[in-house]
Design a protein around this motif. Structure first.
Motif, PDB file in Angstrom:
ATOM      1  N   LEU A 382       0.816  -1.208   0.000  1.00 44.03           N
ATOM      2  CA  LEU A 382       0.000   0.000   0.000  1.00 44.03           C
ATOM      3  C   LEU A 382       0.855   1.265   0.000  1.00 44.03           C
ATOM      4  N   SER A 383       1.898   1.268   0.803  1.00 43.21           N
ATOM      5  CA  SER A 383       2.715   2.477   0.926  1.00 43.21           C
ATOM      6  C   SER A 383       3.662   2.666  -0.244  1.00 43.21           C
ATOM      7  N   GLN A 384       4.162   1.567  -0.820  1.00 45.22           N
ATOM      8  CA  GLN A 384       5.167   1.667  -1.877  1.00 45.22           C
ATOM      9  C   GLN A 384       4.572   1.696  -3.283  1.00 45.22           C
ATOM     10  N   HIS A 385       3.393   1.104  -3.487  1.00 49.07           N
ATOM     11  CA  HIS A 385       2.841   0.974  -4.833  1.00 49.07           C
ATOM     12  C   HIS A 385       1.488   1.691  -4.990  1.00 49.07           C
ATOM     13  N   ILE A 386       0.559   1.425  -4.091  1.00 50.73           N
ATOM     14  CA  ILE A 386      -0.791   1.970  -4.252  1.00 50.73           C
ATOM     15  C   ILE A 386      -0.838   3.452  -3.883  1.00 50.73           C
ATOM     16  N   LEU A 387      -0.264   3.820  -2.745  1.00 55.13           N
ATOM     17  CA  LEU A 387      -0.323   5.203  -2.285  1.00 55.13           C
ATOM     18  C   LEU A 387       0.299   6.190  -3.271  1.00 55.13           C
ATOM     19  N   PRO A 388       1.479   5.929  -3.840  1.00 50.18           N
ATOM     20  CA  PRO A 388       2.014   6.882  -4.829  1.00 50.18           C
ATOM     21  C   PRO A 388       1.101   7.089  -6.027  1.00 50.18           C
ATOM     22  N   GLU A 389       0.422   6.049  -6.460  1.00 58.34           N
ATOM     23  CA  GLU A 389      -0.496   6.197  -7.594  1.00 58.34           C
ATOM     24  C   GLU A 389      -1.727   7.017  -7.206  1.00 58.34           C
ATOM     25  N   LEU A 390      -2.198   6.838  -5.963  1.00 59.52           N
ATOM     26  CA  LEU A 390      -3.341   7.630  -5.512  1.00 59.52           C
ATOM     27  C   LEU A 390      -2.965   9.102  -5.358  1.00 59.52           C
ATOM     28  N   LEU A 391      -1.770   9.360  -4.854  1.00 61.29           N
ATOM     29  CA  LEU A 391      -1.330  10.741  -4.707  1.00 61.29           C
ATOM     30  C   LEU A 391      -1.164  11.413  -6.063  1.00 61.29           C
ATOM     31  N   LEU A 392      -0.836  10.626  -7.065  1.00 60.68           N
ATOM     32  CA  LEU A 392      -0.775  11.173  -8.413  1.00 60.68           C
ATOM     33  C   LEU A 392      -2.173  11.521  -8.928  1.00 60.68           C
ATOM     34  N   GLY A 393      -3.162  10.741  -8.504  1.00 59.92           N
ATOM     35  CA  GLY A 393      -4.529  10.959  -8.976  1.00 59.92           C
ATOM     36  C   GLY A 393      -5.152  12.246  -8.474  1.00 59.92           C
ATOM     37  N   ILE A 394      -4.741  12.722  -7.283  1.00 61.37           N
ATOM     38  CA  ILE A 394      -5.344  13.942  -6.753  1.00 61.37           C
ATOM     39  C   ILE A 394      -4.838  15.186  -7.478  1.00 61.37           C
ATOM     40  N   LYS A 395      -3.841  15.036  -8.330  1.00 63.83           N
ATOM     41  CA  LYS A 395      -3.323  16.167  -9.110  1.00 63.83           C
ATOM     42  C   LYS A 395      -3.961  16.253 -10.495  1.00 63.83           C
ATOM     43  N   ASP A 396      -4.876  15.336 -10.803  1.00 62.75           N
ATOM     44  CA  ASP A 396      -5.493  15.317 -12.119  1.00 62.75           C
ATOM     45  C   ASP A 396      -6.510  16.457 -12.243  1.00 62.75           C
ATOM     46  N   THR A 397      -6.811  16.808 -13.473  1.00 60.46           N
ATOM     47  CA  THR A 397      -7.784  17.880 -13.723  1.00 60.46           C
ATOM     48  C   THR A 397      -9.229  17.405 -13.669  1.00 60.46           C
ATOM     49  N   ASP A 398      -9.444  16.094 -13.626  1.00 62.31           N
ATOM     50  CA  ASP A 398     -10.796  15.543 -13.560  1.00 62.31           C
ATOM     51  C   ASP A 398     -11.294  15.624 -12.115  1.00 62.31           C
ATOM     52  N   ASN A 400     -14.082  14.553 -10.752  1.00 61.85           N
ATOM     53  CA  ASN A 400     -14.659  13.299 -10.266  1.00 61.85           C
ATOM     54  C   ASN A 400     -13.564  12.316  -9.866  1.00 61.85           C
ATOM     55  N   LEU A 401     -12.503  12.265 -10.643  1.00 57.16           N
ATOM     56  CA  LEU A 401     -11.392  11.376 -10.311  1.00 57.16           C
ATOM     57  C   LEU A 401     -10.708  11.812  -9.027  1.00 57.16           C
ATOM     58  N   VAL A 402     -10.544  13.100  -8.857  1.00 54.60           N
ATOM     59  CA  VAL A 402      -9.920  13.611  -7.638  1.00 54.60           C
ATOM     60  C   VAL A 402     -10.797  13.321  -6.422  1.00 54.60           C
ATOM     61  N   ALA A 403     -12.106  13.504  -6.551  1.00 56.83           N
ATOM     62  CA  ALA A 403     -13.015  13.236  -5.430  1.00 56.83           C
ATOM     63  C   ALA A 403     -12.978  11.768  -5.038  1.00 56.83           C
ATOM     64  N   SER A 404     -12.980  10.869  -6.016  1.00 55.03           N
ATOM     65  CA  SER A 404     -12.915   9.436  -5.716  1.00 55.03           C
ATOM     66  C   SER A 404     -11.579   9.067  -5.096  1.00 55.03           C
ATOM     67  N   THR A 405     -10.514   9.718  -5.547  1.00 56.86           N
ATOM     68  CA  THR A 405      -9.188   9.433  -4.993  1.00 56.86           C
ATOM     69  C   THR A 405      -9.104   9.855  -3.536  1.00 56.86           C
ATOM     70  N   LEU A 406      -9.682  10.992  -3.199  1.00 51.34           N
ATOM     71  CA  LEU A 406      -9.654  11.459  -1.812  1.00 51.34           C
ATOM     72  C   LEU A 406     -10.421  10.520  -0.894  1.00 51.34           C
ATOM     73  N   ILE A 407     -11.505   9.956  -1.393  1.00 46.02           N
ATOM     74  CA  ILE A 407     -12.258   8.981  -0.589  1.00 46.02           C
ATOM     75  C   ILE A 407     -11.401   7.747  -0.326  1.00 46.02           C
ATOM     76  N   CYS A 408     -10.665   7.303  -1.327  1.00 49.08           N
ATOM     77  CA  CYS A 408      -9.805   6.130  -1.164  1.00 49.08           C
ATOM     78  C   CYS A 408      -8.636   6.424  -0.226  1.00 49.08           C
ATOM     79  N   LEU A 409      -8.131   7.647  -0.266  1.00 52.69           N
ATOM     80  CA  LEU A 409      -7.067   8.011   0.674  1.00 52.69           C
ATOM     81  C   LEU A 409      -7.563   7.956   2.109  1.00 52.69           C
ATOM     82  N   SER A 410      -8.820   8.303   2.321  1.00 55.17           N
ATOM     83  CA  SER A 410      -9.379   8.196   3.668  1.00 55.17           C
ATOM     84  C   SER A 410      -9.445   6.750   4.135  1.00 55.17           C
TER      85      SER A 410
END
Length: 651
Positions: A382-398, A400-410
């Protein structure tokens, strides 16, 4: 022990122990540290490296066997042919890097007959491709030429004997016979004029080897297919042997499970109606088969890009595939398809690869079902593979994608901790404002009750009180102890209250308690003078006589305190403007009245030395005493002389 071999692949480390040694090369497992997770199912950068030495012979005058193998892999690309990565030469050693695979001979014992059936289908497809599209003959169909990937897919290798049908002659086969699999060589090969159907004979020998030790009824039509291979594919007359494309039409390669596998492989060729009908019933069909076989053979296809983009699959297949079965409940909408152990072994590696895909639709689908499978990953994953990809997702311009990513980070905060998820330095900005309770050591936080309403608070009457309760007698005021009356008046007088050591008690018991609306506004500075007299408790002291009423018996210290309070209140009533406190603005009448009303509180404390002679002191004589603070301003004085203090302090 590993070592860098100075290859063209940066960061390549090759294991010292070989996985396989043949006549021409040694097969090693290696790892590319920097990237290349694409070549490994487990996303750890694993690859296979073949090391071959220079070999002399009539077939290897131009290139070594490994060099020819490498060149053919690079030239003939097919999904079921071993994937080429890189090749290089160092001194007299040639290196070939491919996707990570294992020899079939090492994993065959762990495969089920159904998996073997799918594997044979995967070997027939590239052979048909080589025969019909490339016009080439493999000439080495055997178990030694087949490799298995991490997800159980069979890949065709052994292309060192590959040649065109025009070059396929008796002499060529004779030179290559010394290294070919003996069981796959036709005994009458030298006497036959037709040599173009060599691969059919070798495939029949392969079928016999891989099903050795298995019952014929474990796979539909297996008995008939074995008979077909012996009678047709190994016919003594090479011209009577059917083409390999005809072999694919046999019932053995067209039963239900194989049909599902083929449909998923050729999904782009299917119409929308066919895909909708297929995905709406596929899970019910797959329940009849062993879940390990389904996960290993179909797991990658069920989570392929084309499948995840299909609308019917997103609704009827993906939600069940992405949830382990152990969480199934009676009222659960998606009960799950694979058990937790099978999910971790076969589905989790696929999810690790899918999180790297830069497709918004696929990422959104993974985020939608993230809470269902997040627990199958380890903390490191989670920390080495999944989390970096999620943190990349919150920088997207979409959005809806950012909102879903923030829920997953929680979802990751309780698992990894907030420091790992959000990073940076944190501080405690919020405190627990719940009141302490002596009766209950633990007070649960306020929240909603199961009926979705706020929990009702207890009334003040139901709460326990740590102070002594005084009962009020409406007929006659009781005598109160001075130690217990400090809590009755909630706040002191704004002016003069700091000089009162003991708070006075309300004497008139008939006066009703003041409500909160009667309290003066603390913040209203304009009415500061009047606020002290509007308090209901202050009014009670205005009518207190000097002599204590017979109805109330108060001790002597209380009498002095009452008199002090009365004097303070009376002084405040006489002051209309603060400017009157200025010594030069004092009026004579006020001074005279104050002197007349002065009360000597220390008269009874005067020591008796001799019999005192008591005489009255006139008020005028008191006022006539010289004092620098007591003077009468001259009304006729010059205006200039009245400015400032005007006194000479040196007199």
């Amino acid at each position: 022990m590993m070592g860098n071999e100075g290859s063209q692949l940066s960061g390549l480390e090759i294991e010292e122990k070989a996985a396989e040694i043949t006549d021409f090369w040694a097969h090693y497992r290696a790892t590319i540290n920097d990237s290349c997770s694409y070549f490994s199912l487990k996303s750890d950068g694993s690859v296979s490296v073949f090391k071959g030495e220079m070999v002399s012979g009539p077939l290897w005058t131009v290139s070594t066997p490994l060099e020819k193998f490498s060149n053919n892999l690079l030239k003939y690309r097919h999904p079921c042919i071993l994937r080429y990565v890189s090749a290089w030469q160092q001194r007299s050693t040639f290196y070939l890097a491919t996707e990570y695979v294992q020899p079939l001979t090492q994993v065959l014992g762990s495969l089920t007959p159904l998996q073997i059936c799918i594997g044979l289908n995967n070997i027939l497809r590239p052979l048909v491709f080589l025969h019909q599209q490339a016009g080439m003959s493999h000439n080495n169909v055997s178990m030694q030429a087949i490799y298995v990937t991490g997800d159980g897919q069979w890949k065709l290798g052994g292309l060192q004997y590959l040649c065109s049908f025009q070059e396929l002659t008796g002499a060529y086969l004779k030179h290559a016979r010394i290294h070919r699999y003996d069981k796959a060589v036709d005994p009458n090969e030298d006497s036959q004029e037709v040599t173009k159907n060599v691969d059919q004979y070798g495939f029949a020998a392969l079928v016999d080897d891989v099903f050795a030790g298995h019952e014929d009824d474990q796979v539909p039509h297996l008995r008939e297919f074995k008979q077909y291979c012996s009678n047709s594919l190994q016919h003594s007359n090479p011209e009577m042997r059917p083409s390999l494309s005809e072999v694919l039409q046999h019932s053995f390669f067209n039963h239900e499970f194989i049909s599902i596998y083929k449909f998923l492989n050729f999904l782009p060729l299917k119409s929308e109606e066919e895909r909708s009908e297929f995905f709406s019933t596929i899970l019910e069909t797959l329940k009849c088969y062993h879940e390990d076989t389904v996960a290993k053979q179909l797991g990658g296809l069920l989570l392929s890009r084309l499948t995840m983009l299909d609308q019917t699959a997103r609704k009827d297949v993906i939600p069940f595939i992405l949830k382990p079965k152990h969480e199934r409940s009676q009222n659960c909408e998606y009960p799950g398809f694979f058990s937790i152990s099978v999910f971790k072994e076969h589905v989790k590696p696929r999810l690790m690869q899918l999180f790297v895909v830069r497709d918004s639709q696929i990422r959104t689908l993974l985020l939608t079902h993230f809470s269902k499978y997040v627990h199958v990953f380890s903390h490191e994953e989670l920390s080495q593979h999944i989390l970096p990809e999620l943190l990349l997702g919150i920088k997207d311009t979409d959005d809806n994608l950012v909102a879903s990513t923030l829920i997953c980070l929680s979802e990751l905060v309780p698992i990894l901790g907030a420091s790992t998820v959000i990073g940076g330095k944190r501080s405690k900005y919020f405190t627990d404002g719940r009141p302490n309770s002596k009766s209950s050591p633990h007070v649960p936080p306020l929240g909603r009750t199961p009926d979705n309403t706020f929990a009702q608070r207890q009334s003040l009457k139901d709460l326990s009180c740590s102070e002594e309760i005084f009962k009020q007698n409406h007929e006659k005021a009781e005598v109160y102890d001075t130690e217990n009356i400090s809590h009755l008046i909630e706040r002191p007088s704004p002016v003069g209250g700091e000089s009162v050591e003991i708070e006075t008690v309300r004497i008139n018991s008939n006066v009703a308690d003041a409500s909160e609306d009667d309290w003066s506004d603390w913040d209203n500075t304009n009415n500061a003078n009047n606020a002290a007299f509007n308090h209901p408790d202050m009014k009670e002291f205005q009518d207190i006589p000097v002599a204590i009423s017979s109805e109330v018996t108060i001790q002597k210290p209380l009498v002095k305190s009452s008199l002090l309070q009365k004097a303070a209140i009376q002084a405040k009533k006489n002051i209309i403007d603060i400017s009157e406190l200025d010594i030069k603005n004092q009026k004579f009448e006020n001074i005279k009245k104050a002197a007349a009303d002065e009360f000597d509180f220390f008269a009874d404390m005067t020591p008796v030395i001799e019999k005192p002679t008591i005489s009255a002191v006139a008020a005028d004589s008191v006022l006539s005493s010289s004092s620098k603070l007591d003077f009468v301003p001259d009304d006729g004085a010059d205006a200039d002389e009245s400015e400032g203090w005007g006194e000479n302090w040196n007199d």
